[in-house]
Each structure stands twice: as structure tokens, then as C-alpha cells.
Write a protein that holds these residues in place. Structure first.
Motif, PDB file in Angstrom:
ATOM      1  N   THR A  10       0.906  -0.981  -0.151  1.00  0.00           N
ATOM      2  CA  THR A  10      -0.295  -0.129   0.097  1.00  0.00           C
ATOM      3  C   THR A  10       0.529   0.837  -0.398  1.00  0.00           C
ATOM      4  O   THR A  10       1.959   1.053   1.007  1.00  0.00           O
ATOM      5  CB  THR A  10      -0.458  -0.267   1.031  1.00  0.00           C
ATOM      6  OG1 THR A  10      -0.480  -0.096   2.466  1.00  0.00           O
ATOM      7  CG2 THR A  10      -1.891  -0.630   1.212  1.00  0.00           C
ATOM      8  N   THR A  11       0.558   2.596  -0.417  1.00  0.00           N
ATOM      9  CA  THR A  11       1.217   2.907  -1.194  1.00  0.00           C
ATOM     10  C   THR A  11       0.940   4.799  -0.775  1.00  0.00           C
ATOM     11  O   THR A  11      -0.889   4.339  -0.794  1.00  0.00           O
ATOM     12  CB  THR A  11       2.292   3.692  -2.412  1.00  0.00           C
ATOM     13  OG1 THR A  11       0.880   3.213  -3.529  1.00  0.00           O
ATOM     14  CG2 THR A  11       2.835   2.016  -2.097  1.00  0.00           C
ATOM     15  N   ILE A  31       3.126  -8.325  -8.819  1.00  0.00           N
ATOM     16  CA  ILE A  31       2.864  -7.271  -7.244  1.00  0.00           C
ATOM     17  C   ILE A  31       1.916  -6.352  -7.733  1.00  0.00           C
ATOM     18  O   ILE A  31       1.301  -5.978  -8.563  1.00  0.00           O
ATOM     19  CB  ILE A  31       4.957  -6.527  -7.845  1.00  0.00           C
ATOM     20  CG1 ILE A  31       6.125  -7.009  -7.258  1.00  0.00           C
ATOM     21  CG2 ILE A  31       4.984  -4.953  -6.793  1.00  0.00           C
ATOM     22  CD1 ILE A  31       7.217  -6.528  -7.946  1.00  0.00           C
ATOM     23  N   VAL A  32       1.990  -6.518  -6.445  1.00  0.00           N
ATOM     24  CA  VAL A  32       0.075  -5.297  -6.942  1.00  0.00           C
ATOM     25  C   VAL A  32       0.268  -4.791  -5.075  1.00  0.00           C
ATOM     26  O   VAL A  32       0.349  -4.205  -3.979  1.00  0.00           O
ATOM     27  CB  VAL A  32      -1.401  -5.821  -6.287  1.00  0.00           C
ATOM     28  CG1 VAL A  32      -2.330  -5.311  -5.496  1.00  0.00           C
ATOM     29  CG2 VAL A  32      -1.299  -7.274  -6.553  1.00  0.00           C
ATOM     30  N   VAL A  33       0.423  -2.710  -5.917  1.00  0.00           N
ATOM     31  CA  VAL A  33       0.439  -1.784  -5.668  1.00  0.00           C
ATOM     32  C   VAL A  33      -1.350  -0.968  -5.511  1.00  0.00           C
ATOM     33  O   VAL A  33      -1.484  -0.216  -6.361  1.00  0.00           O
ATOM     34  CB  VAL A  33       1.372  -0.784  -6.032  1.00  0.00           C
ATOM     35  CG1 VAL A  33       1.102   1.115  -5.160  1.00  0.00           C
ATOM     36  CG2 VAL A  33       2.690  -1.384  -6.093  1.00  0.00           C
ATOM     37  N   LEU A  34      -1.560  -1.279  -4.198  1.00  0.00           N
ATOM     38  CA  LEU A  34      -2.769   0.144  -4.427  1.00  0.00           C
ATOM     39  C   LEU A  34      -2.361   1.026  -2.901  1.00  0.00           C
ATOM     40  O   LEU A  34      -1.872   1.361  -2.157  1.00  0.00           O
ATOM     41  CB  LEU A  34      -3.418  -0.674  -2.707  1.00  0.00           C
ATOM     42  CG  LEU A  34      -5.224  -0.274  -2.479  1.00  0.00           C
ATOM     43  CD1 LEU A  34      -6.014   0.294  -3.962  1.00  0.00           C
ATOM     44  CD2 LEU A  34      -6.003  -1.123  -1.735  1.00  0.00           C
ATOM     45  N   ARG A  52       0.990  -3.765 -10.853  1.00  0.00           N
ATOM     46  CA  ARG A  52      -0.428  -3.605 -11.300  1.00  0.00           C
ATOM     47  C   ARG A  52      -1.152  -2.668  -9.976  1.00  0.00           C
ATOM     48  O   ARG A  52      -1.155  -3.297  -8.999  1.00  0.00           O
ATOM     49  CB  ARG A  52      -1.440  -4.986 -11.244  1.00  0.00           C
ATOM     50  CG  ARG A  52      -2.802  -5.034 -11.464  1.00  0.00           C
ATOM     51  CD  ARG A  52      -3.620  -6.363 -11.795  1.00  0.00           C
ATOM     52  NE  ARG A  52      -3.532  -7.893 -10.637  1.00  0.00           N
ATOM     53  CZ  ARG A  52      -4.272  -7.799  -9.849  1.00  0.00           C
ATOM     54  NH1 ARG A  52      -5.104  -7.153  -9.392  1.00  0.00           N
ATOM     55  NH2 ARG A  52      -3.910  -9.156  -9.071  1.00  0.00           N
ATOM     56  N   VAL A  53      -1.258  -1.336 -10.553  1.00  0.00           N
ATOM     57  CA  VAL A  53      -1.325  -0.718  -9.611  1.00  0.00           C
ATOM     58  C   VAL A  53      -2.725  -0.087  -9.690  1.00  0.00           C
ATOM     59  O   VAL A  53      -3.933  -0.248 -11.052  1.00  0.00           O
ATOM     60  CB  VAL A  53      -0.738   0.907 -10.250  1.00  0.00           C
ATOM     61  CG1 VAL A  53      -0.756   1.739  -8.998  1.00  0.00           C
ATOM     62  CG2 VAL A  53       0.229   0.496 -10.371  1.00  0.00           C
ATOM     63  N   ALA A  67      -7.833  -4.230   1.621  1.00  0.00           N
ATOM     64  CA  ALA A  67      -8.326  -4.142   0.532  1.00  0.00           C
ATOM     65  C   ALA A  67      -7.729  -4.793  -0.304  1.00  0.00           C
ATOM     66  O   ALA A  67      -7.014  -4.758  -1.522  1.00  0.00           O
ATOM     67  CB  ALA A  67      -8.725  -2.246   0.299  1.00  0.00           C
ATOM     68  N   ALA A  68      -5.551  -4.455  -0.281  1.00  0.00           N
ATOM     69  CA  ALA A  68      -4.697  -4.712  -1.436  1.00  0.00           C
ATOM     70  C   ALA A  68      -4.151  -6.456  -1.708  1.00  0.00           C
ATOM     71  O   ALA A  68      -4.857  -6.983  -1.845  1.00  0.00           O
ATOM     72  CB  ALA A  68      -3.237  -3.915  -1.105  1.00  0.00           C
ATOM     73  N   ILE A  69      -4.542  -6.969   0.010  1.00  0.00           N
ATOM     74  CA  ILE A  69      -4.622  -8.696  -0.823  1.00  0.00           C
ATOM     75  C   ILE A  69      -5.818  -8.790  -0.818  1.00  0.00           C
ATOM     76  O   ILE A  69      -5.889  -9.578  -1.836  1.00  0.00           O
ATOM     77  CB  ILE A  69      -4.912  -8.745   1.280  1.00  0.00           C
ATOM     78  CG1 ILE A  69      -3.369  -8.443   2.211  1.00  0.00           C
ATOM     79  CG2 ILE A  69      -5.074 -10.385   1.799  1.00  0.00           C
ATOM     80  CD1 ILE A  69      -3.330  -8.377   3.880  1.00  0.00           C
ATOM     81  N   ASP A  70      -6.934  -8.425  -0.553  1.00  0.00           N
ATOM     82  CA  ASP A  70      -7.951  -9.060  -1.609  1.00  0.00           C
ATOM     83  C   ASP A  70      -7.670  -8.901  -2.852  1.00  0.00           C
ATOM     84  O   ASP A  70      -8.377  -9.591  -3.893  1.00  0.00           O
ATOM     85  CB  ASP A  70      -9.376  -7.993  -1.519  1.00  0.00           C
ATOM     86  CG  ASP A  70      -9.780  -8.611   0.336  1.00  0.00           C
ATOM     87  OD1 ASP A  70      -9.708  -9.220   0.519  1.00  0.00           O
ATOM     88  OD2 ASP A  70     -10.630  -7.340   0.772  1.00  0.00           O
ATOM     89  N   LEU A  71      -7.244  -7.641  -3.768  1.00  0.00           N
ATOM     90  CA  LEU A  71      -6.095  -8.427  -5.520  1.00  0.00           C
ATOM     91  C   LEU A  71      -5.156  -8.984  -5.848  1.00  0.00           C
ATOM     92  O   LEU A  71      -5.534  -8.780  -6.953  1.00  0.00           O
ATOM     93  CB  LEU A  71      -6.338  -6.628  -5.231  1.00  0.00           C
ATOM     94  CG  LEU A  71      -7.125  -5.251  -4.867  1.00  0.00           C
ATOM     95  CD1 LEU A  71      -6.384  -3.637  -5.154  1.00  0.00           C
ATOM     96  CD2 LEU A  71      -8.086  -5.169  -5.908  1.00  0.00           C
TER      97      LEU A  71
END
Length: 253
Positions: A10-11, A31-34, A52-53, A67-71
Motif C-alpha cells: 500500500t502506498t 506485484i500489487v500496489v494499492l 498492477r496499480v 483491500a490490497a490483499i484482496d486484489l
């Protein structure tokens, strides 16, 4: 067969540390960035590393991370803060851990950057669940000091995260102010016994625990200053609860 891995971050205006963070996990399967609406180069850095942003307004520390984990597309997740980075040799132990994982999650050690130096290698490291099966884990829901709660056995992985945290004293004091307000708001619905005595005594306990028991005295003046700020944070938390109680008795005036 190894489980594929999603790294989740998360950022918010994290350009100063995000490059080191993402470079340290460039070997991951995803890699997922929320992001919470950054106005700096955060999104551009994330895209450069193939992340994936997605963007959503900040929902609180715990909810935003959930929410980020769920993505994540994969079952196994490595959760990092944007000011954390894995060591260069972390890929192999993480991959080995994901070959028929014997548990629902792994704790990783974390060393702290203290203003102008790393904490002493002889100081006590904290450890946190960061690598886990997301189908058996949830964020704790706390407003601050949120953690991953795992339904199943947890083991310790011999990997040490680098945590850069606040770059200076002013940043750490600002964080203490923000976090104490959040903790005070979280604690208001509960009746706090002996609140005045806690406000008097606990800051000294917090200082001694941080400075002596955790070994931050080994970091010289940096460790002493960090321990004093930590004690101030403990004081603020109870002082703000006391303030809320007094305002309530005065009818909000």
C-alpha cells in the motif's frame, strides 16, 4: 511444486522508498500496489516494476491493507510497507518456504533505521507475520499497529526486512502524534481504569522497555532519542484519552 507469490504494497506519496521496496521483490510472480491518491512519482515507479496499480481513497491502515490483499491473484501473499525492503538474498528462502508450505503463515524479522543509522545488530529485532495464505488470514482491524491474524500454525522465516521508517526526528514525532490520536479514538468506547496513573507511569515503562530491554541503548544517541519519542507517544495516547474524558464530563466544551 512451489506456490506462486503475490507481493502486496500500500502506498501514498512513497516515491522516496518505493523503488528499493519493489526492486527487492522483482522476482515475485505478481506485484500489487494499492495507492491512496499519490501526487508524486509513486505510480510511475510501481509501473516501471511491472506492478498492477489500483487507486482507492485511504480507508484506514488495516482496511487499506486488507483491500490490497484482496486484489492479489495468488493464494500466498507477501505484505510489505512501502518503506520496507527485503535483503538481496531473500528470494531463495521465500521460494523454499512456498514449496509445500507447512503452515498458514511465516513471521519475518525486521531491523529499524533509527534517524541516521541502523539499530545495533545486537538489539532485539521485532518479527511480524508478512508471508501468509490469504485464504486463512485477515488484517486485525486495529486503527494503528494493525497485524495479520492467521488461522493456523505460524513459523519464523530466517529473513530480515529493512524498515526505513521516518527519516528524521520531526517525522517520528509527527507519527507519534497521529498514531496516538487514532489509538485514543479507538480506546474511547472502552472504560479505561486508572487512566491518570497510566499517564504518569507508563511512559517511563515504555522508555525502559524500548531503551534497555530491546537493546536500543546500543545505538547511542539515536537509540536514546528514539526511546524518548516512544515514551512521548505512550504519554500522548493516555493524555488524549484523559482529555476526551474531561471534555465529555464538561459537556463537550
Amino acid at each position: 511444486m512451489r506456490e506462486p507469490l503475490s507481493v502486496v504494497v500500500t502506498t501514498y506519496n512513497s516515491a522516496g522508498t518505493l523503488e528499493a521496496c519493489l526492486a527487492s521483490v522483482a522476482w515475485a510472480d505478481e506485484i500489487v500496489v494499492l495507492d491512496s491518491g499519490s501526487t508524486d512519482a509513486t505510480a510511475a515507479i510501481a509501473q516501471r516494476y511491472g506492478a498492477r496499480v489500483q487507486v482507492q481513497p485511504f480507508a484506514g491502515y488495516s482496511a487499506q491493507k486488507q483491500a490490497a490483499i484482496d486484489l492479489a491473484r495468488h493464494r500466498w501473499v507477501l505484505l510489505l510497507d512501502s518503506d520496507e525492503a527485503l535483503p538481496a538474498d531473500a528470494a531463495d528462502p521465500v521460494r523454499r518456504a512456498l514449496e509445500s508450505p507447512p503452515c498458514a503463515g511465516f513471521q519475518l524479522w525486521r531491523r529499524e533505521w533509527v534517524f541516521w543509522r541502523w539499530q545495533s545488530p545486537r538489539a532485539r529485532l521485532n518479527h511480524y507475520v508478512r508471508l501468509f495464505d490469504r485464504e486463512r488470514a485477515r488484517m486485525s482491524g486495529h486503527s494503528v499497529h494493525e497485524s495479520v491474524q492467521v488461522d493456523g500454525p505460524v513459523r519464523v522465516l530466517d529473513v530480515v526486512l529493512d524498515h526505513y521508517g521516518e527519516p528524521d526526528i520531526a517525522g517520528r514525532v509527527d507519527k507519534a502524534n497521529r498514531y496516538s490520536s487514532l489509538q485514543a479514538a479507538e480506546g474511547r468506547p472502552r472504560r479505561q481504569a486508572w487512566l491518570g496513573w497510566r499517564m504518569v507511569a507508563y511512559p517511563s515503562v515504555a522508555f525502559l522497555r524500548y531503551y534497555l530491554l530491546r537493546g536500543h541503548w546500543r545505538a547511542g544517541w539515536a537509540g536514546f532519542i528514539a526511546a524518548r519519542v516512544h515514551a512521548f507517544y505512550a504519554f500522548l495516547k493516555y493524555a488524549k484519552l484523559h482529555e476526551a474524558r474531561m471534555r465529555g464530563r464538561a459537556g463537550g466544551r
